[in-house]
Design a protein around this motif. Structure first.
Motif, short mmCIF file in Angstrom:
data_model
loop_
_atom_site.label_atom_id
_atom_site.label_comp_id
_atom_site.label_asym_id
_atom_site.label_seq_id
_atom_site.Cartn_x
_atom_site.Cartn_y
_atom_site.Cartn_z
N TRP B 116 2.82 3.86 1.91
CA TRP B 116 3.17 2.46 1.68
C TRP B 116 4.42 2.12 2.50
N VAL B 117 5.43 2.96 2.35
CA VAL B 117 6.68 2.75 3.08
C VAL B 117 6.46 2.93 4.59
N ALA B 118 5.75 4.02 4.93
CA ALA B 118 5.57 4.37 6.35
C ALA B 118 4.95 3.21 7.11
N LEU B 119 3.87 2.65 6.58
CA LEU B 119 3.17 1.60 7.32
C LEU B 119 4.01 0.33 7.42
N TYR B 120 4.75 0.06 6.34
CA TYR B 120 5.59 -1.14 6.42
C TYR B 120 6.67 -0.96 7.48
N LEU B 121 7.23 0.24 7.57
CA LEU B 121 8.26 0.51 8.58
C LEU B 121 7.68 0.38 9.99
N VAL B 122 6.49 0.92 10.19
CA VAL B 122 5.87 0.82 11.52
C VAL B 122 5.61 -0.65 11.85
N GLY B 123 5.11 -1.39 10.87
CA GLY B 123 4.84 -2.81 11.10
C GLY B 123 6.09 -3.59 11.42
N TRP B 124 7.18 -3.26 10.73
CA TRP B 124 8.44 -3.97 10.91
C TRP B 124 9.14 -3.59 12.21
N GLY B 125 9.14 -2.29 12.49
CA GLY B 125 9.98 -1.75 13.55
C GLY B 125 9.67 -2.29 14.93
N GLY B 134 0.35 -6.73 9.94
CA GLY B 134 -0.35 -5.50 9.59
C GLY B 134 0.38 -4.75 8.48
N GLY B 135 1.71 -4.68 8.59
CA GLY B 135 2.52 -4.04 7.55
C GLY B 135 2.38 -4.75 6.22
N TYR B 136 2.47 -6.07 6.23
CA TYR B 136 2.28 -6.85 5.00
C TYR B 136 0.95 -6.50 4.34
N ARG B 137 -0.08 -6.41 5.20
CA ARG B 137 -1.42 -6.20 4.67
C ARG B 137 -1.53 -4.89 3.92
N PHE B 138 -0.82 -3.85 4.43
CA PHE B 138 -0.94 -2.57 3.74
C PHE B 138 -0.23 -2.62 2.39
N VAL B 139 0.88 -3.36 2.33
CA VAL B 139 1.58 -3.47 1.05
C VAL B 139 0.67 -4.15 0.02
N ALA B 140 -0.01 -5.23 0.46
CA ALA B 140 -0.94 -5.91 -0.45
C ALA B 140 -2.08 -4.97 -0.84
N GLN B 141 -2.53 -4.17 0.11
CA GLN B 141 -3.62 -3.24 -0.15
C GLN B 141 -3.21 -2.20 -1.18
N ALA B 142 -1.96 -1.74 -1.06
CA ALA B 142 -1.48 -0.72 -1.99
C ALA B 142 -1.51 -1.25 -3.42
N LEU B 143 -1.21 -2.54 -3.59
CA LEU B 143 -1.28 -3.13 -4.93
C LEU B 143 -2.68 -3.01 -5.49
N ALA B 144 -3.68 -3.03 -4.63
CA ALA B 144 -5.06 -2.96 -5.09
C ALA B 144 -5.51 -1.53 -5.36
N TYR B 145 -5.11 -0.58 -4.50
CA TYR B 145 -5.70 0.76 -4.64
C TYR B 145 -4.87 1.75 -5.43
N GLU B 146 -3.54 1.58 -5.47
CA GLU B 146 -2.70 2.61 -6.09
C GLU B 146 -3.05 2.84 -7.57
N MET B 147 -3.19 1.75 -8.33
CA MET B 147 -3.45 1.90 -9.76
C MET B 147 -4.78 2.59 -10.05
N PRO B 148 -5.91 2.10 -9.50
CA PRO B 148 -7.17 2.80 -9.77
C PRO B 148 -7.15 4.25 -9.29
N LEU B 149 -6.49 4.51 -8.16
CA LEU B 149 -6.44 5.88 -7.65
C LEU B 149 -5.65 6.77 -8.60
N ALA B 150 -4.49 6.27 -9.02
CA ALA B 150 -3.64 7.07 -9.91
C ALA B 150 -4.36 7.32 -11.24
N ILE B 151 -5.00 6.29 -11.80
CA ILE B 151 -5.68 6.47 -13.08
C ILE B 151 -6.81 7.48 -12.95
N THR B 152 -7.54 7.42 -11.85
CA THR B 152 -8.65 8.36 -11.63
C THR B 152 -8.14 9.80 -11.55
#
Lengths: 417, 313
Positions: B116-125, B134-152
């Protein structure tokens, strides 16, 4: 040839090629894309990933800027005119130059880490360098003005001057009333799946397109007729054009539009399929084979719930609104959102393929039959409705909407922006 | 069981991971050639190697006024995060992970979350609008996938009654969790692909952004980033083996061969799906993630809870 030389030759066996297309260079673009696909050379999406720049009728200033943004080693060629050289031969030669250049570079012992920026010629601003500058549009962007949302919240114009020759981001209220950075970004002409030669200047806030400030068409106008409507124009001029030939062109035109729309939607496999079918149609392939493959593809696309979910409700353009604006062709007949326009393309492609089979050698009647893109004036009309459709959408949605209209700027008059 | 470091794994792990990443990239190129209507040639098979050489021969270009430190840190983080996450994945039977930590599952999840951090840094840098989006998009994506992944992943740990990867593998000797938790397996693959910004979830580097976070990358920067991205994909595929596919269990062949086979199979599935599925945009997928995926994974967690409690675990 030593080991190192062999390694160099191996590394650039399939160089990445950026095809820079100006308005009206459709024929050249199709020839280049077809060759690259059959040879397996990757098509570059950005100057940073480009080894060879192939210029097809684009403005020299834009080509300069794109070339300046490419890392070394790099080669730039013009699309070969005339019958003597094919695009394939030209690209093969360019690859040889590329390999020679790596060797020369190693011989000179240049420090390999010198940024291209510093060896650039003065006077040409480097588009990729600016935050927001990707794409090679060269207008001076100093002292821009902007409206807030709808123009009513126009208080926060904190123009912060320049840092290192770059304009700082402005600030403006966003749709939720928060004060956020705004960036002035030109979209095009170097973007995958983007209409040839089109440049749309937008004001971005995050990834939200707040405003469209200008719509522009760039490129050296190509000689001759616009490629997609050529059979109809020829028939109108009194030439004998068969229905089969014209309908082939119509189907190929829609498949080209679908190819780009699917590319922008991130459906890579289906996008490539459309390009394959398009190229088959343009090389007089057996129509039965093409039709069969198209129907399977069409069925899959219509059934895809993901694609529908991603395109529903984007860029609504009713038939009546389109007619009022002067928009014709599939964009008007689609009568709805991106999903509707895509279905319309699929439908009309199917009909055109059927007409090729049934039409035989019958002659095209230019008075009753209309070209794939509608009347000639429709392209310019598309450019006038475009800003209204993409303002206020997210960048991804804006890209999809533009691809679903796919204006062929070859016949378009630049609207007063 | 104490946490011991198995030192011989240290040199082996990166080699195996890189080999699998090369395999995935090669497979992707071969499938791409077939879609494009070409006869598959040797040049398609060797694509990852050739691209690697090409990028090493290419100048490392920069933009005007980039945030260089942030940019390079972000790029370098991608492969490093992937390899560190791989430390708890067994390469064969028991005692073949670099370290079978008693919190192995947490370790893996925590490292991948750093992407999450890595991609945002690459996008920003890169100091470029498309890369930033592109960086923004990954942050939004993380909001979608992190919870279901962690729960699984938590559900699997609960079923195995341990956070230790080795214990989870042992608990599956009767029945692989892919049979017991099929929904979990599907959600894992879906969200794992999202974590690796792969296939339908590749919009942070999407074609509509001319490459998104990669738009300004060239030369060795691009190589490290893209190789790192394949390593993340490998680590996602490899972790599915101890979690759902019984680790190294299987007839005839040794444990390590089964691990390799199963990992390759999952990788094949992920790579193959890329051209079959259209990209999903987060403005439309977020809703699906929160309204469908999270409730489904929570229900599964609840069911597993009840079963574990009623069997007196």
């Amino acid at each position: 040839m030593g080991v190192i030389d062999r390694l160099r030759a191996f590394g650039f066996r399939r160089p990445h090629v950026l095809v820079l297309v100006g308005t009206g260079a459709t024929r050249e673009r199709l020839a280049a894309e077809r060759w690259l696909r059959t040879q397996g050379w990757p098509v570059a999406a950005t100057p940073a990933d480009t080894d060879i720049l192939l210029v097809c009728g684009a403005d020299a200033t834009i080509a300069d800027a794109v070339y300046a943004g490419m890392p070394l080693p790099k080669v730039r060629i013009e699309f070969p005119r005339g019958a003597a050289t094919t695009v394939g031969r030209a690209l093969e030669d360019a690859r040889k130059h590329l390999i020679d250049e790596t060797q020369a570079r190693a011989g000179r012992r240049d420090p390999p880490q010198v940024p291209t920026r510093q060896e650039n010629h003065a006077g040409v601003p480097e588009p990729e360098a600016e935050r927001g500058g990707h794409g090679g549009h060269l207008a001076d962007r100093g002292g821009h003005e902007h409206g807030g949302h709808g123009g009513e919240e126009h208080s926060g114009h904190l123009h912060s001057g320049e840092v290192a020759g770059l304009a700082m981001a402005d600030r403006a209220a966003d749709r939720d009333g928060l004060k956020l950075d705004v960036l002035h970004v030109p979209l095009g002409p170097v973007l995958p799946g983007w209409p040839d030669g089109l440049v749309v200047d937008v004001v971005l806030q995050g990834d939200l397109v707040q405003e469209v400030t200008a719509v522009d068409v760039s490129g050296v106008p190509a000689a001759g007729m616009p490629f997609w409507s050529a059979p109809w124009l020829a028939a109108r001029a009194g030439e004998r054009v068969s229905v089969a030939e014209a309908e082939r062109r119509r189907a190929a035109s829609h498949l080209d539009s679908l190819h780009r729309l699917l590319l922008v939607l991130g459906a890579e496999g289906d996008s490539v399929q459309c390009a394959v079918l398009r190229d088959l149609l343009l090389t007089d392939a057996e129509i039965v084979d093409v039709t069969g493959r198209f129907l399977a593809l069409s069925r899959r696309l219509r059934k895809s719930r993901t694609i529908r979910r991603m395109t529903d409700g984007l860029g609504p353009l009713s038939a009546s609104a389109a007619r009022r604006a002067g928009v014709g062709g599939p964009a008007q007949r689609g009568d709805g959102d991106v999903t509707a326009r895509m279905s319309r393309w699929l439908l009309e492609t199917g009909e055109a393929l059927l007409a090729v089979r049934n039409g035989g050698e019958a002659l095209l009647d230019a008075d009753t039959s209309e070209g794939p893109r509608g009347p000639a004036s429709a392209e310019a009309a598309l450019l006038t409705v475009l800003p209204g459709l993409i303002a206020g959408t997210e960048l991804a949605a804006a890209r999809v909407i533009v691809a679903s209209l796919d204006p062929d700027c070859a016949g378009a008059v630049v609207p007063g922006a | 069981m104490p946490d011991v470091t198995v030192w011989w794994v240290l040199p082996v792990l990166p080699v195996v991971a890189l080999a699998l990443a090369t395999f995935a990239a090669s497979l992707d190129a071969v499938l791409g050639a077939r879609v494009a209507g070409r006869v598959v040639a040797l040049d398609d098979v060797v694509t990852p190697v050739r691209e690697g050489v090409r990028l090493l021969l290419t100048q490392r270009r920069t933009t005007r006024r980039p945030d260089s430190v942030v940019w390079r840190v972000g790029i370098g983080m991608v492969p490093v995060v992937a390899l560190l996450a791989a430390a708890v994945i067994p390469l064969g039977g028991a005692g073949t992970a670099l370290s079978d930590l008693d919190i192995g599952v947490v370790w893996w999840t925590a490292w991948l979350a750093l992407l999450w951090v890595a991609l945002y840094l690459v996008g920003w840098g890169g100091n470029s609008a498309l890369s930033l989006v592109g960086g923004y998009r990954f942050v939004a994506q993380a909001l979608a996938y992190e919870m279901p992944l962690a729960i699984t992943v938590i559900t699997v740990a609960l079923a195995g009654e341990s956070l230790r990867v080795g214990a989870i593998v042992e608990a599956q000797q009767g029945l692989w969790y892919v049979v017991w938790l099929p929904v979990g397996f599907v959600v894992y693959l879906l969200t794992g692909a999202a974590a690796a910004f792969w296939g339908p979830f590749a919009t942070p580097m999407g074609a509509d952004l001319a490459g998104g976070v990669t738009v300004e990358l060239s030369g060795v920067d691009r190589l490290v980033f893209l190789a790192g991205r394949y390593l993340v994909l490998v680590v996602v595929a490899a972790f599915a083996v101890p979690l759902f596919l019984g680790g190294g269990a299987g007839p005839l062949l040794p444990d390590w061969a089964w691990v390799l086979l199963k990992t390759s199979a999952v990788l094949w599935l992920l790579v193959w799906s890329r051209r079959r599925l259209a990209a999903v945009r987060m403005d439309r997928f977020e809703e699906f993630a929160w309204v469908v995926l999270i409730p489904v994974t929570l229900v599964q967690l609840f069911v597993v809870c009840v079963i574990v409690l009623s069997t007196g675990g």
